[in-house]
Design a protein around this motif. Structure first.
Motif, PDB file in Angstrom:
ATOM      1  N   ALA A  87       0.859  -1.187   0.000  1.00 29.86           N
ATOM      2  CA  ALA A  87       0.000   0.000   0.000  1.00 29.86           C
ATOM      3  C   ALA A  87       0.894   1.235   0.000  1.00 29.86           C
ATOM      4  O   ALA A  87       1.445   1.617   1.038  1.00 29.86           O
ATOM      5  CB  ALA A  87      -0.921  -0.017   1.211  1.00 29.86           C
ATOM      6  N   PHE A  88       1.040   1.848  -1.162  1.00 24.02           N
ATOM      7  CA  PHE A  88       1.906   3.008  -1.302  1.00 24.02           C
ATOM      8  C   PHE A  88       1.150   4.287  -0.977  1.00 24.02           C
ATOM      9  O   PHE A  88       0.031   4.498  -1.458  1.00 24.02           O
ATOM     10  CB  PHE A  88       2.414   3.132  -2.741  1.00 24.02           C
ATOM     11  N   GLY A  89       1.764   5.150  -0.193  1.00 19.46           N
ATOM     12  CA  GLY A  89       1.335   6.533  -0.154  1.00 19.46           C
ATOM     13  C   GLY A  89       1.882   7.230  -1.388  1.00 19.46           C
ATOM     14  O   GLY A  89       2.928   6.851  -1.921  1.00 19.46           O
ATOM     15  N   ILE A  90       1.159   8.250  -1.864  1.00 17.94           N
ATOM     16  CA  ILE A  90       1.582   9.022  -3.037  1.00 17.94           C
ATOM     17  C   ILE A  90       1.909  10.437  -2.574  1.00 17.94           C
ATOM     18  O   ILE A  90       1.046  11.137  -2.048  1.00 17.94           O
ATOM     19  CB  ILE A  90       0.481   9.081  -4.108  1.00 17.94           C
ATOM     20  N   TRP A  91       3.152  10.829  -2.776  1.00 10.14           N
ATOM     21  CA  TRP A  91       3.572  12.183  -2.443  1.00 10.14           C
ATOM     22  C   TRP A  91       3.880  12.950  -3.717  1.00 10.14           C
ATOM     23  O   TRP A  91       4.591  12.444  -4.600  1.00 10.14           O
ATOM     24  CB  TRP A  91       4.821  12.162  -1.566  1.00 10.14           C
ATOM     25  N   ALA A  92       3.334  14.157  -3.833  1.00 11.02           N
ATOM     26  CA  ALA A  92       3.633  15.055  -4.948  1.00 11.02           C
ATOM     27  C   ALA A  92       4.408  16.233  -4.385  1.00 11.02           C
ATOM     28  O   ALA A  92       3.866  17.007  -3.575  1.00 11.02           O
ATOM     29  CB  ALA A  92       2.358  15.540  -5.628  1.00 11.02           C
ATOM     30  N   ASP A  93       5.678  16.327  -4.766  1.00 13.73           N
ATOM     31  CA  ASP A  93       6.547  17.376  -4.223  1.00 13.73           C
ATOM     32  C   ASP A  93       6.479  17.425  -2.703  1.00 13.73           C
ATOM     33  O   ASP A  93       6.376  18.501  -2.090  1.00 13.73           O
ATOM     34  CB  ASP A  93       6.173  18.742  -4.816  1.00 13.73           C
ATOM     35  N   GLY A  94       6.494  16.265  -2.078  1.00 13.66           N
ATOM     36  CA  GLY A  94       6.545  16.172  -0.620  1.00 13.66           C
ATOM     37  C   GLY A  94       5.207  16.231   0.080  1.00 13.66           C
ATOM     38  O   GLY A  94       5.152  16.138   1.313  1.00 13.66           O
ATOM     39  N   ARG A  95       4.100  16.336  -0.651  1.00 17.02           N
ATOM     40  CA  ARG A  95       2.762  16.436  -0.043  1.00 17.02           C
ATOM     41  C   ARG A  95       1.987  15.151  -0.313  1.00 17.02           C
ATOM     42  O   ARG A  95       1.839  14.736  -1.462  1.00 17.02           O
ATOM     43  CB  ARG A  95       2.024  17.640  -0.624  1.00 17.02           C
ATOM     44  N   LEU A  96       1.495  14.514   0.731  1.00 16.52           N
ATOM     45  CA  LEU A  96       0.716  13.281   0.585  1.00 16.52           C
ATOM     46  C   LEU A  96      -0.627  13.608  -0.056  1.00 16.52           C
ATOM     47  O   LEU A  96      -1.369  14.458   0.433  1.00 16.52           O
ATOM     48  CB  LEU A  96       0.509  12.626   1.953  1.00 16.52           C
ATOM     49  N   ILE A  97      -0.938  12.898  -1.164  1.00 14.61           N
ATOM     50  CA  ILE A  97      -2.161  13.228  -1.911  1.00 14.61           C
ATOM     51  C   ILE A  97      -3.059  12.019  -2.163  1.00 14.61           C
ATOM     52  O   ILE A  97      -4.171  12.180  -2.661  1.00 14.61           O
ATOM     53  CB  ILE A  97      -1.832  13.878  -3.268  1.00 14.61           C
ATOM     54  N   GLY A  98      -2.613  10.799  -1.830  1.00 15.81           N
ATOM     55  CA  GLY A  98      -3.458   9.647  -2.104  1.00 15.81           C
ATOM     56  C   GLY A  98      -2.742   8.340  -1.871  1.00 15.81           C
ATOM     57  O   GLY A  98      -1.729   8.282  -1.169  1.00 15.81           O
ATOM     58  N   SER A  99      -3.279   7.287  -2.473  1.00 15.09           N
ATOM     59  CA  SER A  99      -2.779   5.939  -2.235  1.00 15.09           C
ATOM     60  C   SER A  99      -2.855   5.114  -3.514  1.00 15.09           C
ATOM     61  O   SER A  99      -3.786   5.267  -4.305  1.00 15.09           O
ATOM     62  CB  SER A  99      -3.616   5.261  -1.134  1.00 15.09           C
ATOM     63  N   GLN A 100      -1.855   4.280  -3.700  1.00 20.77           N
ATOM     64  CA  GLN A 100      -1.824   3.314  -4.810  1.00 20.77           C
ATOM     65  C   GLN A 100      -1.380   1.983  -4.245  1.00 20.77           C
ATOM     66  O   GLN A 100      -0.298   1.880  -3.680  1.00 20.77           O
ATOM     67  CB  GLN A 100      -0.835   3.769  -5.886  1.00 20.77           C
ATOM     68  N   ASP A 101      -2.219   0.965  -4.369  1.00 20.79           N
ATOM     69  CA  ASP A 101      -1.795  -0.346  -3.885  1.00 20.79           C
ATOM     70  C   ASP A 101      -1.583  -1.296  -5.053  1.00 20.79           C
ATOM     71  O   ASP A 101      -2.090  -1.091  -6.155  1.00 20.79           O
ATOM     72  CB  ASP A 101      -2.785  -0.924  -2.865  1.00 20.79           C
ATOM     73  N   VAL A 102      -0.797  -2.329  -4.794  1.00 19.90           N
ATOM     74  CA  VAL A 102      -0.577  -3.407  -5.745  1.00 19.90           C
ATOM     75  C   VAL A 102      -0.552  -4.702  -4.951  1.00 19.90           C
ATOM     76  O   VAL A 102       0.062  -4.779  -3.889  1.00 19.90           O
ATOM     77  CB  VAL A 102       0.720  -3.195  -6.556  1.00 19.90           C
ATOM     78  N   SER A 103      -1.290  -5.711  -5.437  1.00 18.08           N
ATOM     79  CA  SER A 103      -1.479  -6.959  -4.697  1.00 18.08           C
ATOM     80  C   SER A 103      -1.224  -8.156  -5.594  1.00 18.08           C
ATOM     81  O   SER A 103      -1.298  -8.062  -6.825  1.00 18.08           O
ATOM     82  CB  SER A 103      -2.924  -7.057  -4.157  1.00 18.08           C
ATOM     83  N   ALA A 104      -0.960  -9.294  -4.966  1.00 20.08           N
ATOM     84  CA  ALA A 104      -0.795 -10.537  -5.716  1.00 20.08           C
ATOM     85  C   ALA A 104      -1.125 -11.718  -4.835  1.00 20.08           C
ATOM     86  O   ALA A 104      -1.002 -11.655  -3.598  1.00 20.08           O
ATOM     87  CB  ALA A 104       0.630 -10.670  -6.251  1.00 20.08           C
ATOM     88  N   VAL A 105      -1.544 -12.794  -5.462  1.00 14.30           N
ATOM     89  CA  VAL A 105      -1.761 -14.081  -4.815  1.00 14.30           C
ATOM     90  C   VAL A 105      -0.903 -15.100  -5.567  1.00 14.30           C
ATOM     91  O   VAL A 105      -0.964 -15.182  -6.797  1.00 14.30           O
ATOM     92  CB  VAL A 105      -3.254 -14.499  -4.869  1.00 14.30           C
ATOM     93  N   ARG A 106      -0.068 -15.832  -4.840  1.00 19.05           N
ATOM     94  CA  ARG A 106       0.850 -16.824  -5.421  1.00 19.05           C
ATOM     95  C   ARG A 106       1.595 -16.239  -6.619  1.00 19.05           C
ATOM     96  O   ARG A 106       1.598 -16.775  -7.708  1.00 19.05           O
ATOM     97  CB  ARG A 106       0.091 -18.094  -5.811  1.00 19.05           C
ATOM     98  N   PHE A 107       2.261 -15.120  -6.358  1.00 16.76           N
ATOM     99  CA  PHE A 107       2.884 -14.374  -7.449  1.00 16.76           C
ATOM    100  C   PHE A 107       3.922 -15.198  -8.201  1.00 16.76           C
ATOM    101  O   PHE A 107       4.035 -15.090  -9.435  1.00 16.76           O
ATOM    102  CB  PHE A 107       3.531 -13.095  -6.910  1.00 16.76           C
ATOM    103  N   ALA A 108       4.700 -16.010  -7.506  1.00 15.72           N
ATOM    104  CA  ALA A 108       5.749 -16.784  -8.177  1.00 15.72           C
ATOM    105  C   ALA A 108       5.177 -17.667  -9.278  1.00 15.72           C
ATOM    106  O   ALA A 108       5.817 -17.869 -10.317  1.00 15.72           O
ATOM    107  CB  ALA A 108       6.503 -17.632  -7.157  1.00 15.72           C
ATOM    108  N   ALA A 109       3.972 -18.195  -9.075  1.00 15.67           N
ATOM    109  CA  ALA A 109       3.354 -19.076 -10.070  1.00 15.67           C
ATOM    110  C   ALA A 109       2.486 -18.305 -11.059  1.00 15.67           C
ATOM    111  O   ALA A 109       2.487 -18.599 -12.258  1.00 15.67           O
ATOM    112  CB  ALA A 109       2.514 -20.143  -9.378  1.00 15.67           C
ATOM    113  N   ARG A 110       1.748 -17.291 -10.582  1.00 11.29           N
ATOM    114  CA  ARG A 110       0.752 -16.625 -11.417  1.00 11.29           C
ATOM    115  C   ARG A 110       1.296 -15.400 -12.156  1.00 11.29           C
ATOM    116  O   ARG A 110       0.767 -15.017 -13.186  1.00 11.29           O
ATOM    117  CB  ARG A 110      -0.445 -16.209 -10.568  1.00 11.29           C
TER     118      ARG A 110
END
Length: 218
Positions: A87-110
């Motif tokens: 779950a990434f916080g998003i900073w624009a020029d040092g100001r927190l403005i939102g969130s970007q997440d990335v997820s996986a299940v059994r990533f090595a195989a899928r």
């Protein structure tokens, strides 16, 4: 007297940083959570009654903050090769403005990731939504070895559809939302490394060391 290692050394996800243009993406640390909680009180949607409004955002602000903090701690505890979410916080020029997440299940195989994101309303219209998704995809495709990235958005959510298409996603059927508290129909999207429309500026990734790769099954 010996110096203790910092927390990012002990827990590798906290050392991951992705930079693209004005934006910095990094997993939220405890020191970021008060600012993150305050951000959750600000408008995210132009129409708070629209179908695409996240179910968690409809809660009272105090409940929304508390649930969000629990959610962040739970995600950290759950990172392992079988299943993970960054779950990434998003900073624009040092100001927190939102969130970007990335997820996986059994990533090595899928070799497949899914994602979700949001920005505060006052950060819309600057191209940040597209750039933060592109930065996440560079991490997934170029550095983790993903072969597919999937996303979804409620039917009629034109801004989200626009971001997906700007990144090269194609439509991939529909589904009923899997979000707790929602039964909205969503459009699914899919992008592969070949379809991916890359950002105009370089993306820098720091902190993706062997320990973190092992935690992610990469």
């Amino acid at each position: 007297m010996s110096t203790l290692p910092d927390l990012a050394t002990l827990y590798p996800p906290l050392g991951l940083v992705v930079r693209a243009g004005e934006l910095t993406l990094r997993p939220l640390a405890d020191a970021d959570l008060p600012e993150y909680a305050a951000l959750l009180r600000r408008p995210i949607f132009a129409d708070p009654t629209a179908p695409e409004v996240f179910p968690w955002y409809r809660a009272d602000p105090e409940e929304r903050e508390l649930d969000a903090l629990r959610f962040q701690w739970r995600l950290r505890c759950g990172i392992g090769p079988e299943e993970w979410t960054l779950a990434f916080g998003i900073w624009a020029d040092g100001r927190l403005i939102g969130s970007q997440d990335v997820s996986a299940v059994r990533f090595a195989a899928r070799r497949t990731v899914t994602s979700g994101s949001w920005l505060t309303l006052d950060a819309h219209g600057n191209g940040y939504g597209t750039l933060m998704r592109q930065a996440m995809l560079v991490l997934a495709f170029d550095h983790l070895g993903a072969l597919r990235a999937e996303s979804s958005a409620v039917l009629g959510n034109a801004p989200s559809f626009g971001v997906s298409r700007a990144c090269g996603y194609i439509e991939n059927g529909t589904q009923v939302s899997t979000l707790p508290g929602s039964s909205e129909v969503e459009q699914r999207f899919l992008v592969t490394p070949e379809l991916f429309r890359r950002p105009a500026m370089p993306v820098q990734v720091e902190g993706l060391n062997p320990a973190l790769r092992g935690m992610l099954g990469a």
